[in-house]
Design a protein around this motif. Structure first.
Motif, mmCIF file in Angstrom:
data_model
loop_
_atom_site.group_PDB
_atom_site.id
_atom_site.type_symbol
_atom_site.label_atom_id
_atom_site.label_comp_id
_atom_site.label_asym_id
_atom_site.label_seq_id
_atom_site.Cartn_x
_atom_site.Cartn_y
_atom_site.Cartn_z
ATOM 1 N N ASP A 201 53.169 49.329 55.541
ATOM 2 C CA ASP A 201 52.099 48.338 55.705
ATOM 3 C C ASP A 201 51.617 47.921 54.315
ATOM 4 O O ASP A 201 51.198 48.754 53.512
ATOM 5 N N ARG A 202 51.669 46.627 54.021
ATOM 6 C CA ARG A 202 51.235 46.126 52.703
ATOM 7 C C ARG A 202 49.761 46.388 52.438
ATOM 8 O O ARG A 202 49.322 46.414 51.292
ATOM 9 N N THR A 203 49.010 46.601 53.509
ATOM 10 C CA THR A 203 47.584 46.856 53.347
ATOM 11 C C THR A 203 47.336 48.138 52.549
ATOM 12 O O THR A 203 46.327 48.258 51.858
ATOM 13 N N ILE A 204 48.265 49.089 52.634
ATOM 14 C CA ILE A 204 48.110 50.334 51.867
ATOM 15 C C ILE A 204 47.951 49.998 50.393
ATOM 16 O O ILE A 204 46.976 50.403 49.751
ATOM 17 N N ASP A 205 48.918 49.262 49.861
ATOM 18 C CA ASP A 205 48.854 48.901 48.436
ATOM 19 C C ASP A 205 47.654 48.022 48.134
ATOM 20 O O ASP A 205 47.000 48.189 47.095
ATOM 21 N N GLN A 206 47.354 47.087 49.029
ATOM 22 C CA GLN A 206 46.234 46.167 48.799
ATOM 23 C C GLN A 206 44.915 46.924 48.698
ATOM 24 O O GLN A 206 44.105 46.670 47.807
ATOM 25 N N MET A 207 44.700 47.849 49.626
ATOM 26 C CA MET A 207 43.433 48.596 49.630
ATOM 27 C C MET A 207 43.326 49.492 48.396
ATOM 28 O O MET A 207 42.279 49.543 47.748
ATOM 29 N N ILE A 208 44.408 50.199 48.101
ATOM 30 C CA ILE A 208 44.381 51.095 46.944
ATOM 31 C C ILE A 208 44.186 50.300 45.660
ATOM 32 O O ILE A 208 43.407 50.694 44.778
ATOM 33 N N GLN A 209 44.848 49.158 45.547
ATOM 34 C CA GLN A 209 44.702 48.340 44.340
ATOM 35 C C GLN A 209 43.299 47.742 44.216
ATOM 36 O O GLN A 209 42.761 47.638 43.113
ATOM 37 N N ALA A 210 42.691 47.362 45.338
ATOM 38 C CA ALA A 210 41.321 46.837 45.279
ATOM 39 C C ALA A 210 40.356 47.931 44.825
ATOM 40 O O ALA A 210 39.478 47.692 43.984
ATOM 41 N N ALA A 211 40.528 49.138 45.366
ATOM 42 C CA ALA A 211 39.670 50.259 44.968
ATOM 43 C C ALA A 211 39.891 50.602 43.493
ATOM 44 O O ALA A 211 38.942 50.837 42.742
ATOM 45 N N ARG A 212 41.143 50.602 43.077
ATOM 46 C CA ARG A 212 41.476 50.897 41.679
ATOM 47 C C ARG A 212 40.923 49.805 40.760
ATOM 48 O O ARG A 212 40.396 50.094 39.690
ATOM 49 N N SER A 213 41.045 48.563 41.178
ATOM 50 C CA SER A 213 40.568 47.446 40.366
ATOM 51 C C SER A 213 39.068 47.562 40.108
ATOM 52 O O SER A 213 38.609 47.304 38.991
ATOM 53 N N CYS A 214 38.325 47.953 41.108
ATOM 54 C CA CYS A 214 36.880 48.129 40.911
ATOM 55 C C CYS A 214 36.637 49.149 39.813
ATOM 56 O O CYS A 214 35.943 48.873 38.831
ATOM 57 N N LYS A 215 37.226 50.302 39.965
ATOM 58 C CA LYS A 215 37.037 51.402 39.014
ATOM 59 C C LYS A 215 37.512 51.019 37.614
ATOM 60 O O LYS A 215 36.796 51.205 36.630
ATOM 61 N N GLN A 216 38.685 50.457 37.519
ATOM 62 C CA GLN A 216 39.266 50.137 36.219
ATOM 63 C C GLN A 216 38.523 49.006 35.508
ATOM 64 O O GLN A 216 38.414 49.004 34.283
ATOM 65 N N ASN A 217 38.014 48.040 36.257
ATOM 66 C CA ASN A 217 37.271 46.952 35.627
ATOM 67 C C ASN A 217 35.922 47.417 35.095
ATOM 68 O O ASN A 217 35.424 46.877 34.110
ATOM 69 N N ILE A 218 35.344 48.424 35.715
ATOM 70 C CA ILE A 218 34.121 49.003 35.159
ATOM 71 C C ILE A 218 34.450 49.661 33.817
ATOM 72 O O ILE A 218 33.733 49.486 32.828
ATOM 73 N N ILE A 219 35.560 50.399 33.786
ATOM 74 C CA ILE A 219 35.986 51.054 32.543
ATOM 75 C C ILE A 219 36.256 50.012 31.457
ATOM 76 O O ILE A 219 35.742 50.109 30.339
ATOM 77 N N GLU A 220 37.048 49.018 31.798
ATOM 78 C CA GLU A 220 37.425 48.002 30.810
ATOM 79 C C GLU A 220 36.212 47.195 30.338
ATOM 80 O O GLU A 220 36.069 46.908 29.150
ATOM 81 N N GLY A 221 35.345 46.846 31.272
ATOM 82 C CA GLY A 221 34.138 46.108 30.900
ATOM 83 C C GLY A 221 33.251 46.914 29.967
ATOM 84 O O GLY A 221 32.725 46.387 28.983
ATOM 85 N N SER A 222 33.117 48.193 30.254
ATOM 86 C CA SER A 222 32.317 49.053 29.387
ATOM 87 C C SER A 222 32.943 49.174 28.003
ATOM 88 O O SER A 222 32.240 49.145 26.996
#
Length: 186
Positions: free
Chosen positions: A42-63
């Protein structure tokens, strides 16, 4: 100014941000949820994990970018919020298409989840808790955390905007430092 490089105050301690701590919890829950409750392939697996990762990683990168670019910091924190909204829709879709309940805010389960989630920012707590929870409960816990994290991200964005208005950006800090150096060295 005692230090000639004081126009570059070191920032970026993202690990102390509650929004970051909660984003780690969301990522861990989502990783578990997607692999346990979604069908392999199911492509949703990758989509959900990537959305969750993107949130976390963008906080890191923004900081990390905050030392030299308040604009980049603001943009990336907003991207983190957008990723959370994408993930929120995936959890809501999961519940809806499977005729599972999304807890309304006044339900005792939702109130309990909000209280527990407001007290815990340690991903280990959630990893242990969701092991014995149903897909419906796990999705609702994730939704609760997403809403709480969104509130913290909005507050962070508002604070960053206020800081920029009051203190300016790197160019203004550099100019001020240069002018003060000139005054001292005439």
């Amino acid at each position: 100014m005692n230090n000639d490089t004081s126009f570059l105050p070191q920032r970026g301690n993202y690990k102390n941000l509650i929004a970051y701590q909660k984003s780690v919890c969301i990522y861990d829950i989502t990783f578990f949820f997607a692999h346990k409750y979604l069908e392999r392939g199911d492509r949703t697996i990758d989509q959900m994990i990537q959305a969750a990762r993107s949130c976390k990683q963008n906080i890191i990168e923004g900081s990390a970018a905050s030392t030299t670019s308040k604009e980049t910091e603001l943009k990336l924190i907003n991207v983190a919020r957008a990723s959370l909204q994408e993930l929120l829709a995936d959890y809501e879709d999961y519940l809806r298409v499977r005729n599972m309940e999304q807890w309304s805010v006044e339900k005792p389960k939702a109130i309990q989840a909000r209280n527990v989630c407001s007290k815990h920012n340690d991903s280990k707590f959630y990893r242990q808790a969701i092991e014995v929870r149903s897909a419906e409960t796990t999705a609702n816990i994730a939704i609760t955390l997403i809403h709480q994290t969104d509130v913290f991200l909005r507050k962070l964005i508002n604070r960053l905007k206020k800081d920029f208005i009051e203190q300016g950006g790197i160019k203004e800090e550099m100019y001020k430092a240069r002018m003060e150096w000139r005054k001292r060295n005439r």
